[in-house]
Design a protein around this motif. Sequence first.
Motif, PDB file in Angstrom:
ATOM      1  N   VAL A 208      67.005 -46.391   2.793  1.00 17.07           N
ATOM      2  CA  VAL A 208      65.854 -45.957   3.590  1.00 17.07           C
ATOM      3  C   VAL A 208      65.341 -44.609   3.093  1.00 17.07           C
ATOM      4  CG1 VAL A 208      65.109 -45.246   5.891  1.00 17.07           C
ATOM      5  CG2 VAL A 208      66.516 -47.286   5.622  1.00 17.07           C
ATOM      6  N   LYS A 209      66.270 -43.694   2.783  1.00 15.99           N
ATOM      7  CA  LYS A 209      65.865 -42.359   2.336  1.00 15.99           C
ATOM      8  C   LYS A 209      65.197 -42.408   0.964  1.00 15.99           C
ATOM      9  CE  LYS A 209      65.804 -38.074   3.599  1.00 15.99           C
ATOM     10  NZ  LYS A 209      67.064 -37.322   3.849  1.00 15.99           N
ATOM     11  N   VAL A 210      65.712 -43.250   0.080  1.00 17.52           N
ATOM     12  CA  VAL A 210      65.127 -43.357  -1.258  1.00 17.52           C
ATOM     13  C   VAL A 210      63.711 -43.918  -1.184  1.00 17.52           C
ATOM     14  CG1 VAL A 210      65.284 -44.585  -3.454  1.00 17.52           C
ATOM     15  CG2 VAL A 210      67.321 -43.538  -2.482  1.00 17.52           C
ATOM     16  N   PHE A 211      63.523 -44.992  -0.417  1.00 19.49           N
ATOM     17  CA  PHE A 211      62.179 -45.554  -0.263  1.00 19.49           C
ATOM     18  C   PHE A 211      61.263 -44.569   0.470  1.00 19.49           C
ATOM     19  CE2 PHE A 211      64.298 -49.829  -0.708  1.00 19.49           C
ATOM     20  CZ  PHE A 211      63.674 -50.145  -1.904  1.00 19.49           C
ATOM     21  N   GLY A 212      61.830 -43.779   1.378  1.00 21.91           N
ATOM     22  CA  GLY A 212      61.032 -42.752   2.048  1.00 21.91           C
ATOM     23  C   GLY A 212      60.535 -41.700   1.073  1.00 21.91           C
ATOM     24  N   SER A 213      61.371 -41.365   0.091  1.00 22.85           N
ATOM     25  CA  SER A 213      60.933 -40.398  -0.933  1.00 22.85           C
ATOM     26  C   SER A 213      59.813 -40.993  -1.785  1.00 22.85           C
ATOM     27  CB  SER A 213      62.117 -39.998  -1.813  1.00 22.85           C
ATOM     28  OG  SER A 213      62.564 -41.095  -2.592  1.00 22.85           O
ATOM     29  N   PHE A 214      59.864 -42.314  -2.017  1.00 21.18           N
ATOM     30  CA  PHE A 214      58.786 -42.971  -2.759  1.00 21.18           C
ATOM     31  C   PHE A 214      57.466 -42.911  -1.978  1.00 21.18           C
ATOM     32  CE2 PHE A 214      61.969 -45.966  -5.038  1.00 21.18           C
ATOM     33  CZ  PHE A 214      62.326 -44.925  -5.866  1.00 21.18           C
ATOM     34  N   VAL A 215      57.562 -43.064  -0.648  1.00 15.47           N
ATOM     35  CA  VAL A 215      56.364 -42.985   0.190  1.00 15.47           C
ATOM     36  C   VAL A 215      55.743 -41.595   0.093  1.00 15.47           C
ATOM     37  CG1 VAL A 215      55.498 -43.051   2.556  1.00 15.47           C
ATOM     38  CG2 VAL A 215      57.122 -44.779   1.784  1.00 15.47           C
ATOM     39  N   VAL A 216      56.582 -40.569   0.222  1.00 16.32           N
ATOM     40  CA  VAL A 216      56.076 -39.192   0.156  1.00 16.32           C
ATOM     41  C   VAL A 216      55.477 -38.897  -1.214  1.00 16.32           C
ATOM     42  CG1 VAL A 216      56.732 -36.764   0.275  1.00 16.32           C
ATOM     43  CG2 VAL A 216      57.687 -38.385   1.919  1.00 16.32           C
ATOM     44  N   SER A 217      56.179 -39.328  -2.278  1.00 15.34           N
ATOM     45  CA  SER A 217      55.668 -39.076  -3.627  1.00 15.34           C
ATOM     46  C   SER A 217      54.370 -39.837  -3.887  1.00 15.34           C
ATOM     47  CB  SER A 217      56.720 -39.495  -4.665  1.00 15.34           C
ATOM     48  OG  SER A 217      57.916 -38.762  -4.502  1.00 15.34           O
ATOM     49  N   GLY A 218      54.296 -41.072  -3.384  1.00 19.04           N
ATOM     50  CA  GLY A 218      53.083 -41.861  -3.592  1.00 19.04           C
ATOM     51  C   GLY A 218      51.886 -41.280  -2.878  1.00 19.04           C
ATOM     52  N   LEU A 219      52.083 -40.814  -1.650  1.00 18.99           N
ATOM     53  CA  LEU A 219      50.973 -40.217  -0.896  1.00 18.99           C
ATOM     54  C   LEU A 219      50.557 -38.878  -1.474  1.00 18.99           C
ATOM     55  CD1 LEU A 219      52.066 -41.050   2.781  1.00 18.99           C
ATOM     56  CD2 LEU A 219      50.359 -42.224   1.368  1.00 18.99           C
ATOM     57  N   SER A 220      51.509 -38.201  -2.137  1.00 18.52           N
ATOM     58  CA  SER A 220      51.191 -36.887  -2.715  1.00 18.52           C
ATOM     59  C   SER A 220      50.489 -36.997  -4.059  1.00 18.52           C
ATOM     60  CB  SER A 220      52.485 -36.076  -2.883  1.00 18.52           C
ATOM     61  OG  SER A 220      53.142 -35.908  -1.634  1.00 18.52           O
ATOM     62  N   SER A 221      50.546 -38.162  -4.689  1.00 21.86           N
ATOM     63  CA  SER A 221      49.926 -38.328  -6.006  1.00 21.86           C
ATOM     64  C   SER A 221      48.470 -38.750  -5.856  1.00 21.86           C
ATOM     65  CB  SER A 221      50.690 -39.383  -6.815  1.00 21.86           C
ATOM     66  OG  SER A 221      50.619 -40.640  -6.173  1.00 21.86           O
ATOM     67  N   ASP A 222      47.744 -38.619  -6.937  1.00 20.88           N
ATOM     68  CA  ASP A 222      46.331 -39.012  -6.958  1.00 20.88           C
ATOM     69  C   ASP A 222      46.190 -40.421  -7.536  1.00 20.88           C
ATOM     70  OD1 ASP A 222      45.629 -36.502  -6.006  1.00 20.88           O
ATOM     71  OD2 ASP A 222      45.524 -35.655  -8.035  1.00 20.88           O
ATOM     72  N   GLY A 223      45.206 -41.145  -7.024  1.00 20.67           N
ATOM     73  CA  GLY A 223      44.933 -42.466  -7.575  1.00 20.67           C
ATOM     74  C   GLY A 223      45.487 -43.588  -6.718  1.00 20.67           C
ATOM     75  N   PRO A 224      44.935 -44.780  -6.906  1.00 24.20           N
ATOM     76  CA  PRO A 224      45.358 -45.942  -6.099  1.00 24.20           C
ATOM     77  C   PRO A 224      46.777 -46.398  -6.393  1.00 24.20           C
ATOM     78  CG  PRO A 224      43.857 -46.617  -7.843  1.00 24.20           C
ATOM     79  CD  PRO A 224      43.861 -45.125  -7.852  1.00 24.20           C
ATOM     80  N   MET A 225      47.297 -46.097  -7.588  1.00 19.63           N
ATOM     81  CA  MET A 225      48.649 -46.516  -7.927  1.00 19.63           C
ATOM     82  C   MET A 225      49.671 -45.867  -6.992  1.00 19.63           C
ATOM     83  SD  MET A 225      50.578 -48.353  -9.843  1.00 19.63           S
ATOM     84  CE  MET A 225      49.546 -48.761 -11.257  1.00 19.63           C
ATOM     85  N   GLY A 226      49.486 -44.584  -6.730  1.00 18.89           N
ATOM     86  CA  GLY A 226      50.404 -43.882  -5.839  1.00 18.89           C
ATOM     87  C   GLY A 226      50.359 -44.440  -4.429  1.00 18.89           C
ATOM     88  N   TRP A 227      49.141 -44.738  -3.944  1.00 20.80           N
ATOM     89  CA  TRP A 227      49.010 -45.311  -2.604  1.00 20.80           C
ATOM     90  C   TRP A 227      49.631 -46.703  -2.539  1.00 20.80           C
ATOM     91  CZ3 TRP A 227      46.900 -43.064   1.796  1.00 20.80           C
ATOM     92  CH2 TRP A 227      46.332 -41.805   1.608  1.00 20.80           C
TER      93      TRP A 227
END
Length: 270
Positions: A208-227
Amino acid sequence: MAAEQSTIDPMHQFQIDSLAGSLSGNPFAFTNSALWMMIVLGAILVFMIGGMKRELVPGRWQLMVEGITGFISSLIDTNIGPEGRKYLPWVFTVFIFILFSNLMGMMPFGVLSPVAEYVPGVGLVSHPFTITSQFTITGVLAIISFSIVLIVGFWKHGFHFFSLFIPHGTPKVLLPLIFLIELLSFLVRPFSLALRLFVAMIAGHILVKVFGSFVVSGLSSDGPMGWGVALLSFVFIAGVSALELLVCAIQAYVFALLTSLYINDAENLH
């Protein structure tokens, strides 16, 4: 510094931190583990008191408590027999304690304390502490269960208790080898009992924590790939969390079941 703050440590949630007193050489320090253990015990107390009203027409709360007690009583009768009623308090205690500890660790809230974790883009976050993710806790529960088995076995059967390690029909030439193998497997029981619960809890929380870090990193990045990564990770978190809720109940049941089976070996010497 920026590189250090851009990562989330999935193991930080299992760290023992002191809330009062020092952990260095002080056995009386009040830790986050002790805090959550008190919270779990308080929740169990409220649950049991609320369900023991003995109303003529039982409410939902009373039905839940009676359902759990009846479930454990049936488990004892099936695996041990009528002699197992005297072990009902311990088996019920270990089941309800593990169940509440697992479920409380899955709750989406934390108790505000001086100890919190910095999440990049979010800030300081306080989350629940799963006490069954500590091997010392699961180990103590397993040692108590194993101690009951040894005390009952030697108290009721004396040295005849060692016949548990010699299966019926074993050839005499193989008796020493079979005895050592059975004895070793018996001695491993408390370790496997504690390790099973510990690994199940720690593995799910890390995911859960690892996937949560992916969510935070994806929202912090630019572009549709991160989202897209953030959305997919969020779906995985929902799935893993649902599976974890099931595992919380299953692990409590497995611990209670194996405890009753081990006690049955000492009680009836199968």
